[in-house]
Design a protein around this motif. Structure first.
Motif, PDB file in Angstrom:
ATOM      1  N   GLY A   1       0.821  -1.213   0.000  1.00 12.96           N
ATOM      2  CA  GLY A   1       0.000   0.000   0.000  1.00 12.96           C
ATOM      3  C   GLY A   1       0.851   1.259   0.000  1.00 12.96           C
ATOM      4  N   ILE A   2       1.909   1.259   0.815  1.00 19.14           N
ATOM      5  CA  ILE A   2       2.816   2.408   0.886  1.00 19.14           C
ATOM      6  C   ILE A   2       3.552   2.595  -0.441  1.00 19.14           C
ATOM      7  CG2 ILE A   2       4.959   3.251   1.923  1.00 19.14           C
ATOM      8  CD1 ILE A   2       2.649   3.723   3.720  1.00 19.14           C
ATOM      9  N   ILE A   3       4.056   1.491  -1.007  1.00 18.53           N
ATOM     10  CA  ILE A   3       4.810   1.579  -2.262  1.00 18.53           C
ATOM     11  C   ILE A   3       3.946   2.147  -3.384  1.00 18.53           C
ATOM     12  CG2 ILE A   3       5.938   0.213  -4.078  1.00 18.53           C
ATOM     13  CD1 ILE A   3       6.815  -1.738  -1.827  1.00 18.53           C
ATOM     14  N   VAL A   4       2.749   1.583  -3.549  1.00 17.36           N
ATOM     15  CA  VAL A   4       1.853   2.039  -4.629  1.00 17.36           C
ATOM     16  C   VAL A   4       1.426   3.486  -4.396  1.00 17.36           C
ATOM     17  CG1 VAL A   4      -0.387   1.674  -5.733  1.00 17.36           C
ATOM     18  CG2 VAL A   4       1.038  -0.282  -5.150  1.00 17.36           C
ATOM     19  N   SER A   5       1.129   3.838  -3.151  1.00 20.76           N
ATOM     20  CA  SER A   5       0.705   5.208  -2.835  1.00 20.76           C
ATOM     21  C   SER A   5       1.813   6.207  -3.113  1.00 20.76           C
ATOM     22  CB  SER A   5       0.264   5.296  -1.371  1.00 20.76           C
ATOM     23  OG  SER A   5      -0.845   4.461  -1.114  1.00 20.76           O
ATOM     24  N   LEU A   6       3.037   5.882  -2.690  1.00 15.28           N
ATOM     25  CA  LEU A   6       4.171   6.793  -2.918  1.00 15.28           C
ATOM     26  C   LEU A   6       4.415   6.995  -4.415  1.00 15.28           C
ATOM     27  CD1 LEU A   6       6.828   5.680  -0.257  1.00 15.28           C
ATOM     28  CD2 LEU A   6       5.648   7.870  -0.376  1.00 15.28           C
ATOM     29  N   ILE A   7       4.407   5.899  -5.159  1.00 13.96           N
ATOM     30  CA  ILE A   7       4.662   6.000  -6.597  1.00 13.96           C
ATOM     31  C   ILE A   7       3.547   6.775  -7.289  1.00 13.96           C
ATOM     32  CG2 ILE A   7       4.811   4.661  -8.735  1.00 13.96           C
ATOM     33  CD1 ILE A   7       6.269   2.490  -7.148  1.00 13.96           C
ATOM     34  N   THR A   8       2.296   6.504  -6.909  1.00 15.88           N
ATOM     35  CA  THR A   8       1.158   7.188  -7.526  1.00 15.88           C
ATOM     36  C   THR A   8       1.198   8.694  -7.272  1.00 15.88           C
ATOM     37  OG1 THR A   8      -0.229   5.223  -7.287  1.00 15.88           O
ATOM     38  CG2 THR A   8      -1.352   7.321  -7.611  1.00 15.88           C
ATOM     39  N   VAL A   9       1.377   9.061  -6.010  1.00 13.26           N
ATOM     40  CA  VAL A   9       1.356  10.487  -5.661  1.00 13.26           C
ATOM     41  C   VAL A   9       2.582  11.201  -6.227  1.00 13.26           C
ATOM     42  CG1 VAL A   9       1.394  12.137  -3.759  1.00 13.26           C
ATOM     43  CG2 VAL A   9      -0.015  10.087  -3.590  1.00 13.26           C
ATOM     44  N   SER A  10       3.772  10.605  -6.077  1.00 17.50           N
ATOM     45  CA  SER A  10       5.004  11.262  -6.526  1.00 17.50           C
ATOM     46  C   SER A  10       5.035  11.457  -8.037  1.00 17.50           C
ATOM     47  CB  SER A  10       6.227  10.458  -6.081  1.00 17.50           C
ATOM     48  OG  SER A  10       6.342  10.433  -4.685  1.00 17.50           O
ATOM     49  N   THR A  11       4.640  10.428  -8.779  1.00 15.58           N
ATOM     50  CA  THR A  11       4.658  10.565 -10.236  1.00 15.58           C
ATOM     51  C   THR A  11       3.496  11.428 -10.732  1.00 15.58           C
ATOM     52  OG1 THR A  11       3.451   8.455 -10.451  1.00 15.58           O
ATOM     53  CG2 THR A  11       5.853   8.380 -10.592  1.00 15.58           C
ATOM     54  N   GLY A  12       2.347  11.353 -10.042  1.00 10.96           N
ATOM     55  CA  GLY A  12       1.204  12.189 -10.431  1.00 10.96           C
ATOM     56  C   GLY A  12       1.493  13.662 -10.231  1.00 10.96           C
ATOM     57  N   LEU A  13       1.962  14.012  -9.034  1.00  9.91           N
ATOM     58  CA  LEU A  13       2.308  15.410  -8.752  1.00  9.91           C
ATOM     59  C   LEU A  13       3.500  15.854  -9.593  1.00  9.91           C
ATOM     60  CD1 LEU A  13       1.908  15.543  -4.852  1.00  9.91           C
ATOM     61  CD2 LEU A  13       0.273  16.257  -6.608  1.00  9.91           C
ATOM     62  N   GLY A  14       4.450  14.931  -9.800  1.00  7.26           N
ATOM     63  CA  GLY A  14       5.609  15.264 -10.622  1.00  7.26           C
ATOM     64  C   GLY A  14       5.223  15.574 -12.050  1.00  7.26           C
ATOM     65  N   SER A  15       4.278  14.805 -12.594  1.00  5.80           N
ATOM     66  CA  SER A  15       3.820  15.039 -13.967  1.00  5.80           C
ATOM     67  C   SER A  15       3.097  16.376 -14.090  1.00  5.80           C
ATOM     68  CB  SER A  15       2.888  13.906 -14.406  1.00  5.80           C
ATOM     69  OG  SER A  15       3.572  12.670 -14.418  1.00  5.80           O
TER      70      SER A  15
END
Length: 409
Positions: free
Chosen positions: A36-50
């Motif tokens: 859950g932490i891994i998917v959440s971090l990747i989703t938020v970081s790449t989403g906000l980064g994009s």
């Protein structure tokens, strides 16, 4: 130390957990939390980064906001900016404004013996921010625009360069048309080649000297077609735009970078929706797994619950004990999840492992935004929400009879 916390720690670090069903249950709980932490971090970081990367590319090329004349129509040929009420000095003095640059635009056709390309010639002046533009250059350099005479150097996009088979220092003829007049021909030299990865920009824009546009458009030497305004923080564009509008006059208007390309703005808006959906799904999965862990642990330790009740422990104390126990189980999952998630994000940030098609995503590499507050918030948020979600299932403990529990095997 309070009894629930003390006893939950004793259970959590008990050697018994290594030889019974608890070992499997604890592993499942920690694995779900880590994922859950891994998917959440990747989703938020790449989403906000994009979102950030696309906004910055739009803004750094054409200004975070652009000041235009209300006489401007749908054509890319700019109308002269009205000077009544316009105070460029006051705009530059605003605390959040980084730079202001003048421009004027005209449409034309670049042509050689191989092919031709319709272009928008954006003329810039001596205040052009070449340092900000440098990030887009992939070959050559930005010409120096002194504001005097005519500089024949231009910067074209990689797309236009490929279509016309051009390279740095090549010459190219550009044709500009005027109503009821003969076409105007200009011979330019390619000084640099840029790439923004944003199709609407790369397909059309050429950067050159504003004096060429003035002459083609019959503008006076001091007249301009618009202002590109850059803020120190593009995320404050909504708050800063009204401050600028006070000094542009009523015959001009301000246009945000994202508003110029509504399809890109809609695309950016999808990130918030996608992030919310994915985070909600992962949070639901974590909560379901943690509740399952709690219920199995309660069933497995029914004898212990009965013994605690016999010794005088209240239902509230026992519930708190098992909630604390379950949360303690989660901590290693949080640590491993953060370590793996951040490791993957750092690898992407520094090595750009995952590539994208810029025609579809407006960026060529998956961007990453590592915000410390966001990272901490995800872990703390999952921990708190999981703790609250465990309250209702923990009431199963109050249904357990001490006499029957002690006999339970």
């Amino acid at each position: 130390m309070k009894f629930p916390l003390y006893f939950s720690r004793k259970i959590a670090f008990s050697k018994d957990n290594k030889n019974n069903l608890s070992r499997v249950i604890i592993f499942i709980g920690r694995l779900s939390v880590a994922l859950g932490i891994i998917v959440s971090l990747i989703t938020v970081s790449t989403g906000l980064g994009s979102k950030k990367a696309i906004k910055e590319r739009l803004g750094d090329f054409s200004g975070h906001i652009t000041i235009k004349s209300t006489k401007s129509n749908s054509s890319y040929n700019t109308s002269v900016l009205d000077q009544e009420g316009l105070n460029i000095k006051n705009i530059k003095a605003l605390p959040d404004v980084a730079t202001v640059q003048q421009y004027a635009m005209v449409t034309g056709i670049m042509r050689n013996e191989n092919s031709f390309a319709g272009i928008i010639f954006k003329g810039v002046d001596k205040d052009f921010d070449s340092l900000r533009f440098k990030k887009f250059l992939i070959a050559g350099k930005t010409p120096f625009f002194s504001g005097e005479g005519y500089n024949n150097g231009v910067v074209i996009s990689e797309k236009i360069a490929n279509d016309l088979h051009l390279k740095v220092k090549d010459s190219i003829v550009t044709i500009f048309s005027k109503a009821d007049q003969k076409p105007i021909y200009r011979n330019f030299e390619v000084a640099g080649i840029y790439k923004t990865d944003i199709k609407m920009i790369d397909d059309q824009f050429v950067i050159g000297d504003i004096n060429h546009v003035r002459r083609i458009q019959d503008m006076k030497p001091e007249e301009i077609g618009g202002l590109d305004i850059f803020f120190k923080n593009i995320n404050k564009i909504d708050q800063d735009t009204p401050k600028v509008e006070k000094f542009i006059g009523y015959k001009n208007y301000a246009e945000k970078a994202t508003d110029k390309y509504p399809q890109i703005n809609d695309w950016i808006g999808l990130f918030d929706t996608n992030i919310g959906i994915i985070i909600s799904i992962m949070l639901l999965v974590v909560i379901i797994n943690i509740i399952m862990v709690l219920l199995i642990l309660i069933i497995e330790r029914t004898n212990s619950i009965g013994l605690l009740k016999t010794l005088g422990a209240t239902n509230g104390q026992i519930r708190a004990t098992f909630i604390n126990y379950t949360l303690i189980i989660m901590v290693p999952g949080l640590l491993y999840g953060n370590a793996i998630g951040l490791g993957l994000l750092l690898a992407q940030k520094f090595f750009g492992i995952i590539k994208l098609n810029p025609k579809d995503y407006y960026v060529s590499v998956v961007p990453v935004d590592l915000n410390p507050l966001m990272i901490v918030s995800i872990s703390v948020g999952i921990l708190i929400i999981s703790g609250l979600a465990l309250v209702i299932p923990s009431y199963l403990i109050s249904k357990i009879s001490p006499v029957k529990a002690i006999k339970y095997n």
